[in-house]
Design an enzyme around this catalytic site. Sequence first.
Site, PDB file in Angstrom:
ATOM      1  N   SER A  15       0.797  -1.229   0.000  1.00  0.00           N
ATOM      2  CA  SER A  15       0.000   0.000   0.000  1.00  0.00           C
ATOM      3  C   SER A  15       0.828   1.277   0.000  1.00  0.00           C
ATOM      4  O   SER A  15       0.315   2.353  -0.321  1.00  0.00           O
ATOM      5  CB  SER A  15      -0.945   0.020   1.217  1.00  0.00           C
ATOM      6  OG  SER A  15      -0.188   0.016   2.426  1.00  0.00           O
ATOM      7  N   VAL A  62       1.397  -9.625   8.815  1.00  0.00           N
ATOM      8  CA  VAL A  62       2.389 -10.570   8.293  1.00  0.00           C
ATOM      9  C   VAL A  62       3.229 -11.207   9.393  1.00  0.00           C
ATOM     10  O   VAL A  62       4.000 -12.135   9.119  1.00  0.00           O
ATOM     11  CB  VAL A  62       3.320  -9.910   7.251  1.00  0.00           C
ATOM     12  CG1 VAL A  62       2.524  -9.422   6.051  1.00  0.00           C
ATOM     13  CG2 VAL A  62       4.160  -8.808   7.860  1.00  0.00           C
ATOM     14  N   ASN A  88       7.620  -8.303   0.389  1.00  0.00           N
ATOM     15  CA  ASN A  88       8.122  -6.942   0.551  1.00  0.00           C
ATOM     16  C   ASN A  88       7.894  -6.383   1.955  1.00  0.00           C
ATOM     17  O   ASN A  88       8.633  -5.503   2.385  1.00  0.00           O
ATOM     18  CB  ASN A  88       7.443  -6.030  -0.474  1.00  0.00           C
ATOM     19  CG  ASN A  88       7.721  -4.563  -0.226  1.00  0.00           C
ATOM     20  OD1 ASN A  88       8.824  -4.091  -0.436  1.00  0.00           O
ATOM     21  ND2 ASN A  88       6.709  -3.835   0.262  1.00  0.00           N
ATOM     22  N   SER A 139      17.738  -6.135   2.107  1.00  0.00           N
ATOM     23  CA  SER A 139      18.256  -4.779   2.302  1.00  0.00           C
ATOM     24  C   SER A 139      19.772  -4.791   2.280  1.00  0.00           C
ATOM     25  O   SER A 139      20.401  -5.797   2.649  1.00  0.00           O
ATOM     26  CB  SER A 139      17.783  -4.219   3.646  1.00  0.00           C
ATOM     27  OG  SER A 139      18.456  -3.016   3.969  1.00  0.00           O
ATOM     28  N   TYR A 152      17.226  -5.513  12.478  1.00  0.00           N
ATOM     29  CA  TYR A 152      16.854  -5.360  11.073  1.00  0.00           C
ATOM     30  C   TYR A 152      17.863  -6.066  10.161  1.00  0.00           C
ATOM     31  O   TYR A 152      17.492  -6.808   9.247  1.00  0.00           O
ATOM     32  CB  TYR A 152      16.770  -3.879  10.739  1.00  0.00           C
ATOM     33  CG  TYR A 152      16.269  -3.562   9.355  1.00  0.00           C
ATOM     34  CD1 TYR A 152      14.903  -3.613   9.060  1.00  0.00           C
ATOM     35  CD2 TYR A 152      17.140  -3.186   8.340  1.00  0.00           C
ATOM     36  CE1 TYR A 152      14.433  -3.322   7.787  1.00  0.00           C
ATOM     37  CE2 TYR A 152      16.681  -2.889   7.066  1.00  0.00           C
ATOM     38  CZ  TYR A 152      15.320  -2.954   6.795  1.00  0.00           C
ATOM     39  OH  TYR A 152      14.864  -2.670   5.536  1.00  0.00           O
ATOM     40  N   ILE A 185      16.557   4.278  -0.059  1.00  0.00           N
ATOM     41  CA  ILE A 185      15.577   4.648  -1.072  1.00  0.00           C
ATOM     42  C   ILE A 185      14.730   5.808  -0.555  1.00  0.00           C
ATOM     43  O   ILE A 185      14.348   5.838   0.619  1.00  0.00           O
ATOM     44  CB  ILE A 185      14.666   3.452  -1.411  1.00  0.00           C
ATOM     45  CG1 ILE A 185      15.509   2.217  -1.779  1.00  0.00           C
ATOM     46  CG2 ILE A 185      13.696   3.807  -2.534  1.00  0.00           C
ATOM     47  CD1 ILE A 185      16.470   2.416  -2.936  1.00  0.00           C
TER      48      ILE A 185
END
Length: 244
Positions: A15, A62, A88, A139, A152, A185
């Site tokens: 989204s 998720v 993703n 990543s 992460y 990004i």
Amino acid sequence: MSNEKVKCAFVSGGSRGIGREIVTKLVAAGYCVTFTYKTSVSEAREVHELHGDAILPIQCDVADRDSIGNAIDQHIQHFGRLDLLINNAGINRDCAFKKMSWEDWTVVVDTNLSSVFNHCQRAMEYLLESEGSIVNIASVSGVIGVPGQVNYAASKSGITGLTRALAKEYASRGVNINVLAPGFIKTDMTDKMPEITRERIIETIPMDRFGSVSEIANIAVFLGSKSCKYMTGQVIPVDGGLST
């Protein structure tokens, strides 16, 4: 809705940001697309309104195995087939290792890594039928390590190990699986960074800029295409040279 001639994709976390652009590029490439979202209801509605019947938005957590299973089931009931899975969805909870709580660790690992396992396992029977593809979004943090991102980086590095093992297991059965590892990004999240932080990061990037969501989405769609069917178990960094 079932159409044997139209390819169908499932994108977790579609989204906003990179995921939203991936959905847009997939529709432009002729796919019907299911995408999931957790809380961004208005953004999901916008994506649906833009693309109409080619899109199926599903609210999904998720980090929850059953929620993922229900979402895959809904996709199959609606579209009838699955040709491409793009994992993703992800979160970050950055902080110094000494101050990182167990919750900070587990929620990131569950959301970023365990979700990939659960999506792949639930979707595999349909991907075997179509001899489809999986693209897992990792990543650059999982490649080079970034201070303050122990949770992460571990989750994203884990995606690489999972992908390489799974790719070897299913290569002979027609399913190819690869990793796309974006660098920094330009998204809503990076826009919220202090200007001095962005400047310091850009100094470390050989191309001297952040990437765009379009640049990542283009590669994601390419990796899921027939042009890449002989590629599997690979990690593709798209990071402006940061990990070089």
